[in-house]
Design a protein around this motif. Structure first.
Motif, short mmCIF file in Angstrom:
data_model
loop_
_atom_site.label_atom_id
_atom_site.label_comp_id
_atom_site.label_asym_id
_atom_site.label_seq_id
_atom_site.Cartn_x
_atom_site.Cartn_y
_atom_site.Cartn_z
N ARG A 66 0.84 -1.20 0.00
CA ARG A 66 0.00 0.00 0.00
C ARG A 66 0.87 1.25 0.00
N ALA A 67 1.95 1.24 0.77
CA ALA A 67 2.86 2.40 0.81
C ALA A 67 3.47 2.64 -0.57
N GLU A 68 3.81 1.56 -1.27
CA GLU A 68 4.33 1.70 -2.64
C GLU A 68 3.27 2.26 -3.58
N LEU A 69 2.02 1.82 -3.41
CA LEU A 69 0.93 2.36 -4.22
C LEU A 69 0.77 3.86 -3.97
N VAL A 70 0.81 4.26 -2.71
CA VAL A 70 0.68 5.68 -2.37
C VAL A 70 1.81 6.47 -3.02
N ARG A 71 3.01 5.92 -3.00
CA ARG A 71 4.17 6.62 -3.58
C ARG A 71 4.01 6.81 -5.08
N VAL A 72 3.73 5.71 -5.83
CA VAL A 72 3.68 5.84 -7.30
C VAL A 72 2.47 6.65 -7.75
N LEU A 73 1.35 6.53 -7.05
CA LEU A 73 0.17 7.31 -7.41
C LEU A 73 0.37 8.78 -7.03
N GLY A 74 1.03 9.02 -5.91
CA GLY A 74 1.30 10.39 -5.46
C GLY A 74 2.17 11.16 -6.44
N GLU A 75 3.06 10.45 -7.15
CA GLU A 75 3.90 11.11 -8.16
C GLU A 75 3.07 11.68 -9.30
N ARG A 76 1.83 11.23 -9.42
CA ARG A 76 0.91 11.75 -10.45
C ARG A 76 -0.27 12.49 -9.81
N ASN A 77 -0.07 12.92 -8.57
CA ASN A 77 -1.08 13.66 -7.81
C ASN A 77 -2.41 12.91 -7.67
N LEU A 78 -2.30 11.60 -7.52
CA LEU A 78 -3.49 10.77 -7.30
C LEU A 78 -3.53 10.32 -5.85
N LEU A 168 -11.77 0.55 -18.18
CA LEU A 168 -12.24 0.56 -19.56
C LEU A 168 -12.06 1.98 -20.10
N PRO A 169 -10.98 2.23 -20.87
CA PRO A 169 -10.70 3.59 -21.34
C PRO A 169 -11.87 4.24 -22.09
N GLY A 170 -12.62 3.47 -22.87
CA GLY A 170 -13.73 4.03 -23.63
C GLY A 170 -14.89 4.50 -22.76
N ALA A 171 -14.96 4.02 -21.52
CA ALA A 171 -16.06 4.39 -20.64
C ALA A 171 -15.61 5.30 -19.49
N ALA A 172 -14.31 5.60 -19.42
CA ALA A 172 -13.79 6.41 -18.31
C ALA A 172 -14.33 7.83 -18.39
N GLN A 173 -14.78 8.34 -17.26
CA GLN A 173 -15.30 9.69 -17.21
C GLN A 173 -14.35 10.66 -16.52
N ASP A 174 -13.30 10.12 -15.91
CA ASP A 174 -12.33 10.98 -15.24
C ASP A 174 -10.98 10.83 -15.93
N PRO A 175 -10.36 11.94 -16.34
CA PRO A 175 -9.08 11.85 -17.04
C PRO A 175 -7.95 11.27 -16.19
N SER A 176 -8.11 11.23 -14.88
CA SER A 176 -7.07 10.67 -14.01
C SER A 176 -6.96 9.16 -14.10
N ALA A 177 -7.97 8.51 -14.69
CA ALA A 177 -7.93 7.05 -14.80
C ALA A 177 -6.72 6.59 -15.59
N ALA A 178 -6.36 7.31 -16.64
CA ALA A 178 -5.17 6.95 -17.43
C ALA A 178 -3.90 7.12 -16.60
N GLY A 179 -3.88 8.12 -15.73
CA GLY A 179 -2.74 8.33 -14.85
C GLY A 179 -2.58 7.20 -13.86
N THR A 180 -3.68 6.61 -13.44
CA THR A 180 -3.63 5.47 -12.53
C THR A 180 -2.92 4.30 -13.20
N GLN A 181 -3.28 4.03 -14.45
CA GLN A 181 -2.62 2.95 -15.19
C GLN A 181 -1.13 3.24 -15.32
N ALA A 182 -0.79 4.45 -15.73
CA ALA A 182 0.63 4.81 -15.92
C ALA A 182 1.41 4.67 -14.62
N ALA A 183 0.82 5.07 -13.50
CA ALA A 183 1.52 4.96 -12.21
C ALA A 183 1.74 3.51 -11.84
N LEU A 184 0.73 2.69 -12.01
CA LEU A 184 0.86 1.29 -11.63
C LEU A 184 1.85 0.54 -12.50
#
Length: 195
Positions: A66-78, A168-184
């Motif tokens: 979880r701490a690693e998740l917080v770190r990588v997501l935090g780098e993208r302000n998530l 599902l990128p085609g159904a995403a309503q928040d632009p941050s969803a792509a950032g979540t994928q990139a962070a992970l």
């Protein structure tokens, strides 16, 4: 007038002589209770109730992931939060049997999305086997039919844990969803799943 007297219906039922109404009711109740308590020749099998709730408390191992998740997501302000949502994606047997924790990335425009699952296995080798099994499972017919076409799935191994995220990128309503994928995708060891 000759003959028999005319019987008039009174609307009341009179108990027969020798048996009073309370005794008849009591005997009937005892008989019904006895029938209800009788055992049947065929036992009734009740299947276990499946739960979709997280099946674990957070262990130190999961807390490190979880701490690693917080770190990588935090780098993208998530922002990552804990969740008790009943999330159960399509899972191969090893992950389905593993204890898990559910987290969620805050997506203001899509508050019902962004779930990340962390599964805890006994060691890193078992986690690698579970991640590979999940990767293969999602490429099979049974695994594919449980996810919408075009779903992007992220499977990452972090020590003895497996991180799972799909969207599902085609159904995403928040632009941050792509950032979540990139962070992970920067976390641990990846197992690519063709979409």
């Amino acid at each position: 007038m000759t003959g028999r007297p005319i019987a008039r219906p009174s609307g009341r039922v009179r108990p027969r002589s020798g048996a009073s109404l309370p005794v008849v009711v009591a005997v009937t109740l005892v008989a019904l209770v006895a029938v209800g308590c009788a055992t049947s020749a065929t036992p009734t099998l009740v299947p276990p109730v499946a739960t979709t709730r997280p099946a674990m408390t957070v262990t130190p191992t999961v807390n490190q992931t979880r701490a690693e998740l917080v770190r990588v997501l935090g780098e993208r302000n998530l922002v990552l939060t804990d969740s008790q949502a009943p999330v159960r994606p399509s899972e191969a047997p090893l992950l389905a049997a593993a204890p898990r924790a559910v987290y969620q990335v805050l997506l203001p425009a899509d508050p019902t999305k962004g779930y990340i699952l962390v599964y805890e296995l006994s060691d890193a080798a078992r986690a690698a086997a579970a991640a590979a099994e999940q990767q293969a499972w999602l490429a099979t017919g049974p695994g594919r039919v449980q996810t919408p076409q075009g779903t992007v799935t992220i499977i990452r191994q972090v020590g003895p844990t497996v991180v799972f995220y799909d969207w599902l990128p085609g159904a995403a309503q928040d632009p941050s969803a792509a950032g979540t994928q990139a962070a992970l995708e920067t976390l641990g060891v990846g197992y690519e799943v063709p979409s």
